[in-house]
Design an enzyme around this catalytic site. Structure first.
Site, PDB file in Angstrom:
ATOM      1  N   HIS A 478      -6.462   6.700  21.917  1.00 17.96           N
ATOM      2  CA  HIS A 478      -5.547   6.408  20.807  1.00 17.96           C
ATOM      3  C   HIS A 478      -6.325   6.176  19.507  1.00 17.96           C
ATOM      4  CE1 HIS A 478      -1.854   4.507  19.025  1.00 17.96           C
ATOM      5  NE2 HIS A 478      -2.782   3.897  18.289  1.00 17.96           N
ATOM      6  N   GLU A 479      -7.306   5.300  19.568  1.00 12.52           N
ATOM      7  CA  GLU A 479      -8.051   4.980  18.348  1.00 12.52           C
ATOM      8  C   GLU A 479      -8.875   6.175  17.864  1.00 12.52           C
ATOM      9  OE1 GLU A 479      -7.186   2.555  16.696  1.00 12.52           O
ATOM     10  OE2 GLU A 479      -6.087   1.491  18.258  1.00 12.52           O
ATOM     11  N   HIS A 482      -6.680   8.332  15.781  1.00 10.78           N
ATOM     12  CA  HIS A 482      -6.675   7.866  14.385  1.00 10.78           C
ATOM     13  C   HIS A 482      -7.951   8.323  13.671  1.00 10.78           C
ATOM     14  CE1 HIS A 482      -3.128   5.373  14.159  1.00 10.78           C
ATOM     15  NE2 HIS A 482      -3.510   4.532  15.102  1.00 10.78           N
ATOM     16  N   HIS A 485      -7.803  11.788  12.560  1.00  9.98           N
ATOM     17  CA  HIS A 485      -6.940  11.925  11.387  1.00  9.98           C
ATOM     18  C   HIS A 485      -7.750  11.696  10.111  1.00  9.98           C
ATOM     19  CE1 HIS A 485      -2.620  10.883   9.777  1.00  9.98           C
ATOM     20  NE2 HIS A 485      -3.040  12.058   9.367  1.00  9.98           N
TER      21      HIS A 485
END
Length: 686
Positions: A478-479, A482, A485
């Site tokens: 998940h991190e 990010h 991104h």
């Protein structure tokens, strides 16, 4: 009076390897003077833009604003990194001073009449300026930001708004520090085999390490780090100790004394309500949602209500199954919150023939990091190269170069994976530097992104591998989603770079990336036993995949209750007693007594340690509607690494930041907007 001295060079002149800060030269005692100097420089830059005698143009006003404050951005990035990931009493004292000071500074800018006149003039003729789509988005962001900062308010109201923002900044800093203090100060020391009943070897190792950190060598410490408390609640056979640990965990911020957050929450809600009304909004939620995909509280509550109904029904079915196991053991107690994880683990072992303890030896931190990087390579053509011997802000932090297929450096990435007392709980991504292409005052054109991930996994004993739970592994993916991104960003202007998107869109790249963890070929390659090196047996892999929606009712009730309470706080007037409101909302929901909110109000850092997710905790679920549909686009091709879909994903989601409207971005990738159906199916609630 602010000092005119230049900030310490280590804080602003980043000349380490590949443009990294020289972390080893950063000293806590330099921050106060550096902030004063950087704030003074930024003030002068803002005055030069506002007082420019030339008519306003996009370049001399908006572009100038985009590159102003570079020194302040650098000092701030280093300071807030330390405040979250490696704090100490000096940093905490400065945080309480600097948070209000920064608020005052930005309030002055937001209420600068001459500056707003220039921006407003550009806004009025925006369709005649020949702007690109990205430039229109940047202009809108600046104009709307000034309006939401009070630029159109009368002077008296502006002054009151500035005072509110300053107080809120201080309250947010205080809230986070109180939670950290409660986490840091509590431990449950165990030593006998009776006390350790049911605790597997991997957790004993982590608890032994935690005890050593607290100066209790030879003992085993239960701490309030999620990477220890959750497995302890899962495996401990001692119900009395589970209850003791659980009650300490949920009482963070609510223990009385200096670290109690209840008065802080009450004052925060009062000020947020006043702020919203000053700015012409009915509620703080209406103010926060004005620039999101959801747009209105009704839209948010509609989604949350739809999900809650299904989740609480499923949780009731799950609780009945747990009660049956309790009865089979010859016990007659109800399922209480400190029981759920323990008996759910036993139920999962019955239903799917595996336990967390059996799975964990196959989930080595090193291998899951490799899996993260490999998926990024297969989807987006980038690779990570670790740079050994480069100093970071803590010895545990690892530094990686991110290069494209031709070897060109595209980003720097820092991974900070282990829990420690100086780090706040949870996991997050942030940046020291965002990607953009504008010329800077030092003559450089553009900047590479410098991105970091912070996690809180239990640190293993010397010479032993760090083993993750499946939830830990998902957190890491998940991190890193990010991080991608930020690292894949390809825009011109820094304000729309990377994660500079609406709150309920920012979780799409991260939550979507989680899906690749459980792609069978990824687990087959990287889920290797830490002792034998053998891949996870197919039967175990099949069971893990089959169990992905197990405990869905519990997980969804935990989350959704927190999101509903958050929205309730911010859609009502005059919250006299936040804890009473929390209780009323949970009573109205008929919250099962066997489950608690994932984040009770006094330690709900997403919402009260700053206002990042205030009236916005729902956004994880809003983005989940998108991510479930987005991954379905790959599944429909029969290939989780379909090259054409990956190209569209990179070009329309990961690389565009906030340079286009999020709905347009999603439509460009998928061709349609999703319904909640795919999300409900993913959660097993359809």
């Amino acid at each position: 009076m602010a000092s005119a001295a230049a900030p310490h060079p280590a804080l602003v002149d980043w000349n380490g390897p590949n443009g990294l800060p020289r972390f080893e030269a950063v000293r806590d005692e330099d921050f106060a003077e550096a902030f004063d100097a950087a704030l003074l420089v930024h003030d002068k830059e803002i005055d030069a833009i506002a007082d420019n005698s030339e008519p306003a143009t996009f370049v001399n006003t908006i572009t100038a604003l985009e590159i102003a404050g570079d020194d302040l951005s650098r000092v701030s990035a280093l300071f807030w990194n330390k405040a979250g990931a490696h704090t100490n009493p000096v940093i905490q004292g400065l945080e309480r001073e600097i948070a209000p000071k920064m608020s005052r500074h930005y309030s002055r800018i937001g209420m600068n009449e001459a500056l707003f006149k220039r921006i407003d003039a550009l806004w009025e003729k925006r369709n005649d300026l020949g702007l690109t789509g990205e430039e229109k988005r940047v202009l809108k962001r600046h104009w709307k930001g000034f309006v939401r900062s009070g630029a159109k308010l009368p002077k008296e109201s502006q002054e009151r708004l500035a005072s509110i923002n300053e107080e809120l900044a201080g309250l947010g800093a205080k809230f986070g520090q109180n939670v950290l203090a409660d986490e840091k100060n509590w431990k449950l020391l165990l030593s006998s085999e009776e006390e350790l009943a049911g605790i597997p070897a991997f957790l004993r190792d982590a608890m032994a390490g935690a005890a050593r950190e607290h100066g209790e060598d030879g003992k085993f410490a239960v701490t309030l780090s999620r990477s220890i408390i959750e497995p302890f609640l899962t495996f401990s056979e001692r119900r009395d100790l589970r209850e003791q640990a659980f009650k300490a965990w949920v009482a963070r911020g609510e223990n009385g004394g200096e670290t109690d957050n209840r008065a802080t929450v009450k004052r925060t809600l009062e000020l947020r309500e006043e702020k919203a009304k000053l700015l012409g909004y009915a509620t703080f939620a209406a103010y926060k949602l004005d620039d999101t995909m959801a747009k209105t509280p009704d839209a948010v509550n509609g989604l949350l209500g739809q999900v809650w109904e299904k989740a609480v029904a499923r949780a009731g079915e799950e609780e009945a199954e747990l009660s049956a196991i309790i009865a089979e053991e010859g016990k007659n107690h109800d399922v209480m919150p400190w029981d759920w994880r323990h008996y759910a683990e036993k139920l999962r072992a019955q239903k799917f023939n595996f336990s967390e303890a059996e799975l964990k030896p196959y989930l080595q931190l090193e291998k899951i990091i490799d899996a993260c990087f490999d998926v990024a390579n297969r989807l987006f053509g980038i690779r990570a190269v670790e740079t050994k011997g480069v100093a970071a802000y803590h010895p545990d932090v690892r530094v990686f170069e991110i290069r494209n297929g031709s070897g060109e450096l595209k980003a720097m990435f820092l991974g900070d994976y282990f829990a420690r007392p100086s780090k706040r709980s949870g996991a997050w991504m942030s940046s020291f530097q965002s990607q953009h292409k504008l010329p800077l005052k030092n003559g450089a054109v553009g900047e590479l992104p410098i991105i970091y991930n912070v996690c809180n996994f239990a640190k293993p004993a010397e010479g032993k591998p760090a083993l993750l739970s499946l939830d830990d592994a998902r957190t890491l993916f998940h991190e890193f989603g990010h991080a991608l991104h930020g690292m894949l960003s390809d825009v011109t202007y820094p304000s729309v770079s990377g994660t500079g998107v609406s709150r309920d869109f920012v979780e799409l790249p991260s939550q979507l990336y989680e899906h690749w963890l459980t792609v069978p070929e990824v687990l087959e390659t990287y889920a290797l036993h830490y002792q034998t090196g053998e891949p996870m047996p197919k039967a175990l892999l099949d069971n893990v995949l089959a169990a992905q929606t197990f405990n869905a009712g519990f997980n969804t009730v935990e989350f959704t209750s927190s999101a509903i309470v958050d929205m309730s706080f911010h859609t009502r007037d005059a919250v006299a007693d936040p804890m009473a409101v929390q209780g009323e909302v949970l009573d109205e929901l008929k919250m099962p007594k066997s489950i608690v909110m994932r984040h009770a109000t006094p330690h709900f850092q997403h919402v009260f340690s700053g206002d990042g997710y205030s009236a916005g905790y729902y956004s994880y679920m809003w983005s989940e509607v998108l991510d479930a549909d987005a991954f379905a686009a790959f599944e429909e091709t029969g290939d989780a690494f379909n090259a054409e879909m990956a190209r569209k994903l990179k070009d329309n989601i990961y690389s565009v930041g906030g340079s286009i409207d999020p709905e347009e971005a999603y439509l460009a990738f998928r061709g349609k907007m999703p319904s909640p159906d795919a999300m409900l199916a993913k959660r097993g609630l359809a």
